[in-house]
Design a protein around this motif. Structure first.
Motif, PDB file in Angstrom:
ATOM      1  N   LEU A  80      -6.697  -6.063   2.844  1.00  0.00           N
ATOM      2  CA  LEU A  80      -5.361  -6.620   2.658  1.00  0.00           C
ATOM      3  C   LEU A  80      -4.237  -5.643   3.027  1.00  0.00           C
ATOM      4  O   LEU A  80      -3.226  -6.042   3.597  1.00  0.00           O
ATOM      5  CB  LEU A  80      -5.165  -7.064   1.197  1.00  0.00           C
ATOM      6  CG  LEU A  80      -5.993  -8.242   0.724  1.00  0.00           C
ATOM      7  CD1 LEU A  80      -5.744  -8.483  -0.765  1.00  0.00           C
ATOM      8  CD2 LEU A  80      -5.682  -9.484   1.530  1.00  0.00           C
ATOM      9  N   GLU A  81      -4.409  -4.396   2.684  1.00  0.00           N
ATOM     10  CA  GLU A  81      -3.327  -3.406   2.795  1.00  0.00           C
ATOM     11  C   GLU A  81      -2.688  -3.325   4.179  1.00  0.00           C
ATOM     12  O   GLU A  81      -1.459  -3.242   4.278  1.00  0.00           O
ATOM     13  CB  GLU A  81      -3.852  -2.039   2.327  1.00  0.00           C
ATOM     14  CG  GLU A  81      -2.762  -1.090   1.901  1.00  0.00           C
ATOM     15  CD  GLU A  81      -2.276  -0.236   3.046  1.00  0.00           C
ATOM     16  OE1 GLU A  81      -1.127   0.226   2.976  1.00  0.00           O
ATOM     17  OE2 GLU A  81      -3.043  -0.035   4.016  1.00  0.00           O
ATOM     18  N   PRO A  82      -3.448  -3.393   5.265  1.00  0.00           N
ATOM     19  CA  PRO A  82      -2.804  -3.311   6.591  1.00  0.00           C
ATOM     20  C   PRO A  82      -1.804  -4.442   6.862  1.00  0.00           C
ATOM     21  O   PRO A  82      -0.894  -4.273   7.672  1.00  0.00           O
ATOM     22  CB  PRO A  82      -3.984  -3.386   7.571  1.00  0.00           C
ATOM     23  CG  PRO A  82      -5.161  -2.929   6.788  1.00  0.00           C
ATOM     24  CD  PRO A  82      -4.915  -3.385   5.386  1.00  0.00           C
ATOM     25  N   HIS A  83      -1.926  -5.555   6.183  1.00  0.00           N
ATOM     26  CA  HIS A  83      -1.018  -6.684   6.399  1.00  0.00           C
ATOM     27  C   HIS A  83       0.384  -6.438   5.821  1.00  0.00           C
ATOM     28  O   HIS A  83       1.291  -7.234   6.059  1.00  0.00           O
ATOM     29  CB  HIS A  83      -1.614  -7.966   5.815  1.00  0.00           C
ATOM     30  CG  HIS A  83      -2.838  -8.410   6.542  1.00  0.00           C
ATOM     31  ND1 HIS A  83      -2.791  -9.197   7.667  1.00  0.00           N
ATOM     32  CD2 HIS A  83      -4.146  -8.129   6.330  1.00  0.00           C
ATOM     33  CE1 HIS A  83      -4.011  -9.414   8.104  1.00  0.00           C
ATOM     34  NE2 HIS A  83      -4.851  -8.770   7.309  1.00  0.00           N
ATOM     35  N   PHE A  84       0.542  -5.352   5.078  1.00  0.00           N
ATOM     36  CA  PHE A  84       1.835  -5.061   4.457  1.00  0.00           C
ATOM     37  C   PHE A  84       2.505  -3.829   5.051  1.00  0.00           C
ATOM     38  O   PHE A  84       3.563  -3.420   4.579  1.00  0.00           O
ATOM     39  CB  PHE A  84       1.668  -4.954   2.940  1.00  0.00           C
ATOM     40  CG  PHE A  84       1.160  -6.233   2.366  1.00  0.00           C
ATOM     41  CD1 PHE A  84       2.018  -7.299   2.158  1.00  0.00           C
ATOM     42  CD2 PHE A  84      -0.184  -6.404   2.117  1.00  0.00           C
ATOM     43  CE1 PHE A  84       1.549  -8.510   1.687  1.00  0.00           C
ATOM     44  CE2 PHE A  84      -0.673  -7.615   1.645  1.00  0.00           C
ATOM     45  CZ  PHE A  84       0.197  -8.663   1.434  1.00  0.00           C
ATOM     46  N   LYS A  85       1.915  -3.267   6.105  1.00  0.00           N
ATOM     47  CA  LYS A  85       2.559  -2.156   6.820  1.00  0.00           C
ATOM     48  C   LYS A  85       3.818  -2.692   7.483  1.00  0.00           C
ATOM     49  O   LYS A  85       3.795  -3.719   8.156  1.00  0.00           O
ATOM     50  CB  LYS A  85       1.620  -1.590   7.884  1.00  0.00           C
ATOM     51  CG  LYS A  85       0.348  -0.993   7.346  1.00  0.00           C
ATOM     52  CD  LYS A  85       0.577   0.349   6.735  1.00  0.00           C
ATOM     53  CE  LYS A  85      -0.781   0.952   6.357  1.00  0.00           C
ATOM     54  NZ  LYS A  85      -0.658   2.093   5.534  1.00  0.00           N
ATOM     55  N   GLY A  86       4.928  -2.062   7.239  1.00  0.00           N
ATOM     56  CA  GLY A  86       6.181  -2.490   7.844  1.00  0.00           C
ATOM     57  C   GLY A  86       6.847  -3.652   7.126  1.00  0.00           C
ATOM     58  O   GLY A  86       7.904  -4.108   7.538  1.00  0.00           O
ATOM     59  N   GLU A  87       6.253  -4.147   6.068  1.00  0.00           N
ATOM     60  CA  GLU A  87       6.844  -5.241   5.286  1.00  0.00           C
ATOM     61  C   GLU A  87       7.638  -4.632   4.132  1.00  0.00           C
ATOM     62  O   GLU A  87       7.398  -3.501   3.714  1.00  0.00           O
ATOM     63  CB  GLU A  87       5.752  -6.152   4.723  1.00  0.00           C
ATOM     64  CG  GLU A  87       4.966  -6.916   5.760  1.00  0.00           C
ATOM     65  CD  GLU A  87       5.728  -8.085   6.346  1.00  0.00           C
ATOM     66  OE1 GLU A  87       6.748  -8.506   5.766  1.00  0.00           O
ATOM     67  OE2 GLU A  87       5.303  -8.573   7.405  1.00  0.00           O
TER      68      GLU A  87
END
Length: 115
Positions: A80-87
């Motif tokens: 999941l964590e990579p989906h929140f990079k830059g968010e």
């Protein structure tokens, strides 16, 4: 080693997953993150590849890592964590219930040792 849970054919669980995000609400939408989008991410990265699967044989990395609730929670975080990079929202916690009253929390590197 695993007592009554030790079975050469394995044993199943019906896990319940809770995902916690943190961040500042958008002043226009009032949301930290679109929950519909979060649900889609969870469905694609966790549910579809892991649900109704024999984790030991069908889901990497569990051919090499024992799929304890602790290790499954870490793997879910890693997915999941990579989906929140830059968010603006950040993944804060993954809570995985193995039973109604037994669960693990994993908060990534910041929560090292909490799983």
């Amino acid at each position: 080693m695993y007592g009554a849970a030790a079975n050469p054919s394995g044993h199943g669980h019906n896990y319940v997953l809770e995902v916690t995000l943190e961040g500042n609400p958008d002043p226009v939408t009032g949301m930290i993150f679109d929950l519909k989008k979060l649900k889609e991410i969870i469905q694609q990265t966790v549910v579809e590849p892991m649900d109704h699967r024999f984790l030991n044989y069908e889901v990497p990395p569990f051919q090499k890592v024992v799929p304890t609730a602790e290790n499954v929670a870490v793997e879910i975080w890693d997915r999941l964590e990579p989906h929140f990079k830059g968010e603006s929202a950040r993944l804060c916690n993954v809570r995985l219930f193995e039973t109604e009253d037994l669960y693990v929390d994993y908060a990534g590197d910041a929560g090292e040792g909490q799983a």
